[in-house]
Design an enzyme around this catalytic site. Structure first.
Site, PDB file in Angstrom:
ATOM      1  N   LYS A 201       0.637  -0.824  -0.260  1.00 11.38           N
ATOM      2  CA  LYS A 201      -0.661  -0.114  -0.206  1.00 11.38           C
ATOM      3  C   LYS A 201       0.799   1.172  -0.011  1.00 11.38           C
ATOM      4  O   LYS A 201       1.331   1.144   0.650  1.00 11.38           O
ATOM      5  CB  LYS A 201      -0.406   0.489   1.365  1.00 11.38           C
ATOM      6  N   ARG A 292      24.651  -2.790   4.545  1.00 12.52           N
ATOM      7  CA  ARG A 292      25.853  -2.073   4.075  1.00 12.52           C
ATOM      8  C   ARG A 292      25.927  -0.665   4.817  1.00 12.52           C
ATOM      9  O   ARG A 292      25.126  -0.739   5.887  1.00 12.52           O
ATOM     10  CB  ARG A 292      26.055  -1.638   2.668  1.00 12.52           C
TER      11      ARG A 292
END
Ligand code: ADP
Length: 464
Positions: A201, A292
């Site tokens: 959504k 990362r």
């Protein structure tokens, strides 16, 4: 501690990692493409090796070349930076198999979180709220339309392998499903070689709030507070700050706990970021986890005083985190502006070129992470990010004023940049009041660009 680290990256992040290594007495091996012979990272490292031609696919993405360089130069670890191979599970596995410590989570963990649709499932299991949407992948436009009918329009069709805002389409009506699905999927295949889609959504006018996470191999996971990255252009971040004015301590605690729960459920080791959208009604939803070090990590370093890259190196060496959750005590306010070699007046077209003149801002509370130097040639082959201007001050308003003056000191000549746009954002009343959401820049861009043009014209007239 580690002895010698190969840095499988370039630009400011390679320089950032070299700096952390040097301060820890760890040797560095830089790799560079033929286009980067004169790049700063290659000059600052203990040793530098050419790994191939300019095209990233032939150099910074060439796993064989990187692994041979690491082994031939006697490295015991590889730091992937961000982008390139930093979230490639195969590369993490191959480093491990070659006896090299990959500075990041294991290939298995990257795989678990790398598919955004699988990460959603994991977040659900960890008890973190996720945006209402599909349970796993959506196979066809027809299935997307069915599901969208259930969760309610507008919806977002997203690529499981997506990143950088690509492979994503908003759908406002049932009739739009077919075309959006095809377009998003085609983009996902072209960019990531993977057409798996899922559906969420669309949260209207949310803020993008992300939590910095650090985990160690002893099983400790802590969060280092949030960054508000809602100033985005086409879903790409431009300005980031911490703390977010949208969070009170109760909400911060709840979101931080959810972020830690997701990281723990994934068995997370290293630096990572758990991203959420925060709806105007105060509800927050997990959207993805990045495995990362992020571009915007220095924002967190400034408010916490913790060097995240050094912490990554410690953790990769098997040491425990050097701090506990209680010891993370954010202080003051930090803002980052990303400076790109691009022309905002021409749809942000990348503008590589020679750095004819350069002046880097300084003074109290200013940090600039860059690999630029006078005469440096910005290459058309890579990302257009040329500098990150950061400020830290006791309060948000002082930080904004500091950023204005830092950007006024910044001079980059030789190619256009978005620095003027960033400067104007620092004067925007809504930004100054902290009343903004992810739609801010797309809504105000034309007005800000017009203002920039007027400023340029007046300056020219004055000088002319
Ligand atoms: P990418 O990995 O491509 O950056 P993300 O899932 O992180 O994709 O989303 C990028 C941006 O898109 C977010 O920062 C946010 O602004 C917006 N976004 C993502 N999901 C939603 C959502 N369900 N509702 C509203 N905005 C969203």
């Amino acid at each position: 501690m580690l002895k010698r680290v190969l840095i499988a990256n370039r630009g400011e992040i390679a320089v950032r990692v070299i700096r952390a290594c040097r301060e820890l007495g760890v040797e560095t091996v830089a790799v560079y493409s033929t286009a980067d012979e004169n790049a700063l990272h290659a000059q600052l490292a203990t040793k530098a090796l050419c790994i191939g031609p300019a095209r990233a696919a032939d150099s910074y993405l060439n796993q064989d070349a990187l692994l041979s360089a690491a082994l031939a130069s006697g490295c015991d670890a590889v730091h992937p930076g961000y982008g390139f191979l930093s979230e490639n599970p195969e590369f993490a596995d191959r480093c491990a198999a070659a006896g090299l410590k990959f500075i990041g989570p294991s290939g298995g963990v990257i795989r678990r979180l790398g598919s955004k649709s699988a990460a959603r499932t994991l977040a659900c299991q960890a008890g973190a709220p996720v945006v209402p949407g599909s349970d796993g992948p959506v196979k066809s436009a027809r299935q997307a339309r069915e599901l969208a009918g259930q969760v309610g329009y507008p919806v977002l069709l997203k690529a499981s392998a997506g990143g950088g805002g690509r492979g994503m389409r908003q759908v406002d009506r049932p009739e739009g499903c077919k075309e959006a699905f095809a377009a998003a999927q085609a983009e996902a295949v072209a960019c990531f070689g993977n057409g798996e889609m899922y559906l969420e959504k669309l949260i209207v006018n949310p803020r993008h709030i992300e939590f910095q996470i650090m985990g160690d191999s002893q099983g400790n996971v802590v969060h280092l507070g949030e960054r508000d990255c809602s100033i985005q252009r086409r879903r790409q971040k431009l300005v980031e700050e911490s703390p977010s004015v949208a969070l009170d301590s109760r909400l911060r605690e709840a979101m931080g706990a959810a972020a830690v729960a997701v990281a723990k459920a994934a068995g997370y080791v290293g630096a990572g970021t758990v991203e959420f959208v925060l709806s105007p009604d105060g509800a927050f939803y997990f959207i993805e986890m990045n495995t990362r070090i992020q571009v915007e990590h220095p924002v967190t370093e400034l408010v916490t005083g913790i060097d995240l890259v050094k912490e990554q190196l410690r953790v990769a060496a098997g040491l425990p985190l050097s701090f506990t959750q209680e010891q993370v005590r954010p202080c003051g306010h930090a803002i980052e502006c990303r400076i790109n070699a691009e022309d905002p007046g021409q749809d942000f077209r990348p503008c590589p070129g020679r750095t004819e003149f350069l002046h880097i801002p300084g003074g109290p509370g200013v940090r600039v992470d860059t690999a630029l130097y006078p005469g440096y040639e910005v290459s058309p082959y890579y990302d257009s990010l040329v500098a990150k201007v950061l400020v830290h001050a006791p309060t948000r308003l002082e930080a904004i004023r500091r950023m204005r003056r830092a950007l006024e000191e910044l001079v980059i000549e030789g190619y256009p940049t978005n620095a003027n746009l960033a400067h104007l954002i620092m004067y925007d009343p809504e930004f100054v009041k902290g009343q903004y959401h992810t739609g801010f820049l797309d809504t105000h861009l034309e007005r800000l660009l017009e203002l920039a043009r007027t400023c340029d014209r007046l300056t020219e007239e004055e000088e002319g």
